[in-house]
Design an enzyme around this catalytic site. Sequence first.
Site, PDB file in Angstrom:
ATOM      1  N   CYS A 195      44.637 -38.563  17.988  1.00 46.31           N
ATOM      2  CA  CYS A 195      44.714 -39.961  17.580  1.00 46.31           C
ATOM      3  C   CYS A 195      43.665 -40.734  18.376  1.00 46.31           C
ATOM      4  O   CYS A 195      43.670 -40.692  19.603  1.00 46.31           O
ATOM      5  CB  CYS A 195      46.120 -40.489  17.857  1.00 46.31           C
ATOM      6  SG  CYS A 195      46.327 -42.220  17.451  1.00 46.31           S
TER       7      CYS A 195
ATOM      8  N   GLU B 161      42.922 -45.564  25.100  1.00 48.20           N
ATOM      9  CA  GLU B 161      43.884 -44.475  25.018  1.00 48.20           C
ATOM     10  C   GLU B 161      43.549 -43.547  23.860  1.00 48.20           C
ATOM     11  O   GLU B 161      43.095 -43.987  22.814  1.00 48.20           O
ATOM     12  CB  GLU B 161      45.287 -45.040  24.762  1.00 48.20           C
ATOM     13  CG  GLU B 161      45.789 -45.886  25.885  1.00 48.20           C
ATOM     14  CD  GLU B 161      47.168 -46.451  25.591  1.00 48.20           C
ATOM     15  OE1 GLU B 161      47.832 -45.989  24.656  1.00 48.20           O
ATOM     16  OE2 GLU B 161      47.561 -47.367  26.325  1.00 48.20           O
TER      17      GLU B 161
ATOM     18  N   CYS C  13      49.909 -58.047  16.548  1.00 46.32           N
ATOM     19  CA  CYS C  13      51.194 -57.791  15.892  1.00 46.32           C
ATOM     20  C   CYS C  13      52.316 -57.917  16.926  1.00 46.32           C
ATOM     21  O   CYS C  13      52.165 -57.492  18.071  1.00 46.32           O
ATOM     22  CB  CYS C  13      51.198 -56.390  15.274  1.00 46.32           C
ATOM     23  SG  CYS C  13      49.930 -56.187  13.996  1.00 46.32           S
TER      24      CYS C  13
ATOM     25  N   CYS D 220      53.541 -54.714  18.874  1.00 46.76           N
ATOM     26  CA  CYS D 220      52.545 -53.759  19.379  1.00 46.76           C
ATOM     27  C   CYS D 220      52.030 -54.124  20.762  1.00 46.76           C
ATOM     28  O   CYS D 220      51.635 -55.265  21.010  1.00 46.76           O
ATOM     29  CB  CYS D 220      51.376 -53.681  18.387  1.00 46.76           C
ATOM     30  SG  CYS D 220      50.084 -52.536  18.893  1.00 46.76           S
TER      31      CYS D 220
ATOM     32  N   CYS E  77      42.902 -55.184  20.706  1.00 44.09           N
ATOM     33  CA  CYS E  77      42.993 -55.433  19.264  1.00 44.09           C
ATOM     34  C   CYS E  77      43.185 -56.922  19.015  1.00 44.09           C
ATOM     35  O   CYS E  77      43.949 -57.573  19.716  1.00 44.09           O
ATOM     36  CB  CYS E  77      44.174 -54.658  18.684  1.00 44.09           C
ATOM     37  SG  CYS E  77      44.296 -54.775  16.882  1.00 44.09           S
TER      38      CYS E  77
ATOM     39  N   CYS F 138      51.130 -47.272  20.808  1.00 44.91           N
ATOM     40  CA  CYS F 138      49.867 -47.963  20.893  1.00 44.91           C
ATOM     41  C   CYS F 138      49.774 -48.945  22.069  1.00 44.91           C
ATOM     42  O   CYS F 138      50.513 -49.914  22.130  1.00 44.91           O
ATOM     43  CB  CYS F 138      49.757 -48.739  19.586  1.00 44.91           C
ATOM     44  SG  CYS F 138      48.136 -48.879  18.995  1.00 44.91           S
TER      45      CYS F 138
HETATM   46  N1  SAH Z   1      45.402 -51.410  13.342  1.00 38.29           N
HETATM   47  C1  SAH Z   1      45.704 -50.249  12.575  1.00 38.29           C
HETATM   48  C2  SAH Z   1      45.694 -48.944  13.341  1.00 38.29           C
HETATM   49  C3  SAH Z   1      46.295 -48.909  14.731  1.00 38.29           C
HETATM   50  S1  SAH Z   1      48.035 -48.990  14.892  1.00 38.29           S
HETATM   51  C4  SAH Z   1      47.014 -50.441  11.827  1.00 38.29           C
HETATM   52  O1  SAH Z   1      47.616 -51.488  11.987  1.00 38.29           O
HETATM   53  O2  SAH Z   1      47.391 -49.579  11.045  1.00 38.29           O
HETATM   54  C5  SAH Z   1      48.608 -47.472  14.253  1.00 38.29           C
HETATM   55  C6  SAH Z   1      50.048 -47.526  13.823  1.00 38.29           C
HETATM   56  O3  SAH Z   1      50.937 -47.590  14.955  1.00 38.29           O
HETATM   57  C7  SAH Z   1      50.352 -48.735  12.971  1.00 38.29           C
HETATM   58  O4  SAH Z   1      51.130 -48.391  11.856  1.00 38.29           O
HETATM   59  C8  SAH Z   1      51.118 -49.597  13.947  1.00 38.29           C
HETATM   60  O5  SAH Z   1      51.879 -50.536  13.276  1.00 38.29           O
HETATM   61  C9  SAH Z   1      51.918 -48.565  14.712  1.00 38.29           C
HETATM   62  N2  SAH Z   1      52.527 -49.045  15.951  1.00 38.29           N
HETATM   63  C10 SAH Z   1      52.139 -50.060  16.737  1.00 38.29           C
HETATM   64  N3  SAH Z   1      53.000 -50.223  17.760  1.00 38.29           N
HETATM   65  C11 SAH Z   1      53.954 -49.280  17.610  1.00 38.29           C
HETATM   66  C12 SAH Z   1      55.131 -48.943  18.347  1.00 38.29           C
HETATM   67  N4  SAH Z   1      55.480 -49.608  19.434  1.00 38.29           N
HETATM   68  N5  SAH Z   1      55.894 -47.922  17.894  1.00 38.29           N
HETATM   69  C13 SAH Z   1      55.523 -47.213  16.797  1.00 38.29           C
HETATM   70  N6  SAH Z   1      54.428 -47.487  16.079  1.00 38.29           N
HETATM   71  C14 SAH Z   1      53.650 -48.521  16.456  1.00 38.29           C
END
Ligand code: SAH
Length: 352
Positions: A113, A82, A124, A127, A120, A344
């Site tokens: 972006c 994406e 998390c 995510c 990944c 994400c």
């Molecule tokens: N792995 C890296 C970069 C990718 S995620 C990191 O963790 O920073 C980019 C950002 O999007 C991160 O801050 C992540 O926590 C956030 N993110 C992930 N899922 C999300 C969601 N459902 N809503 C909003 N932000 C989200």
Amino acid sequence: MNISKLTAVLENEPKFRYAQINKALFQDYISSWDKASSLPKVLRERLIEECPLEIKAEVFKTDSGHRSEKALITLEDGEMIETVLIRQRGKKVEPGLKKATGENVASARNTVCVSSQVGCPLNCAFCATGAAGFKRNLSAEEIVEQVVFWARRLKEEGKDEKIDNVVFMGMGEPFLNYKEFIKAAKFLNNPETLNIGARRLSVSTAGITEGIKRLAGESLQMNLAISLHAPNDNLRYELMPIVKKYLLKDIFRAVDDYIRKTGRRVMFEYLMIKGINDGDREALELTGLMKKPLYMVNLIPYNATGKFRPSDRERIESFREILEENGVPATVRLSFGAEIGAACGQLRGKKK
Ligand code: SAH
């Protein structure tokens, strides 16, 4: 798009061909070699054969007026990633004009972006990308291709606009793919290719300290953001299992070193998840960590993907006020494209 055979194709060509091709691909954003009028026809024909320029992608639009667009790019091996285009339009009042003139191209900002991995490995809890697992790293070329895709699209729209900012905040953890990530960032920055200023490039990490240290040693002065999301290791561990390896104290030590070396501000991203990390208590605890020069907080409205819910507007505002009252600069991120599953990994998840 695959230009890995370019060096071989150009083997017997004069050196200046590289400059011509860089300009055609990364400044004029041609999508077919026929358009590279500066090149001899025979060479163009070979390039058509050996270096396909097509980028396979499906674009999803939002109709909410937020103007975010998301593309699902299919890579050569069939994997999908994406990438998002965020179009910000300021309704500026020009000096001497009484009314806002509506869309003002001069104040248009386009941010792309990019993803750095297919899937990944961090997993998390909040995510969608992590939930789908990890497939592989992206090559620098595959990362750059995402920016090229949107640049071509802007060009096709015929407006005199370009890509202003690139954020490494898509799928994946850039610092677990450091070599290709930094190669891509330097390529984007190169005046002979896309020429995007270092200050307009940002990378976000879950807190991989090795990566923070390496970035501090780079000549490229790009922006660093840390996904914090919790003010203590226990809560953070519940949300981000990776922290088993990366404790807050280690992350802050690496960040402080980075600030000492670069003199640059660091942004701490904090997702606002209802009832999980958004209480006054967490806000106060966060203030304790953030009271340092050049630290700043960006509160991110959560895009609901799984079991968690987003915090209410008022809660986010109260949280921000607690930080500000205690001397910690904090902004709330404009949330783009929740409608199109811009969080994400959401879109790819649906598609699958
Ligand atoms: N792995 C890296 C970069 C990718 S995620 C990191 O963790 O920073 C980019 C950002 O999007 C991160 O801050 C992540 O926590 C956030 N993110 C992930 N899922 C999300 C969601 N459902 N809503 C909003 N932000 C989200």
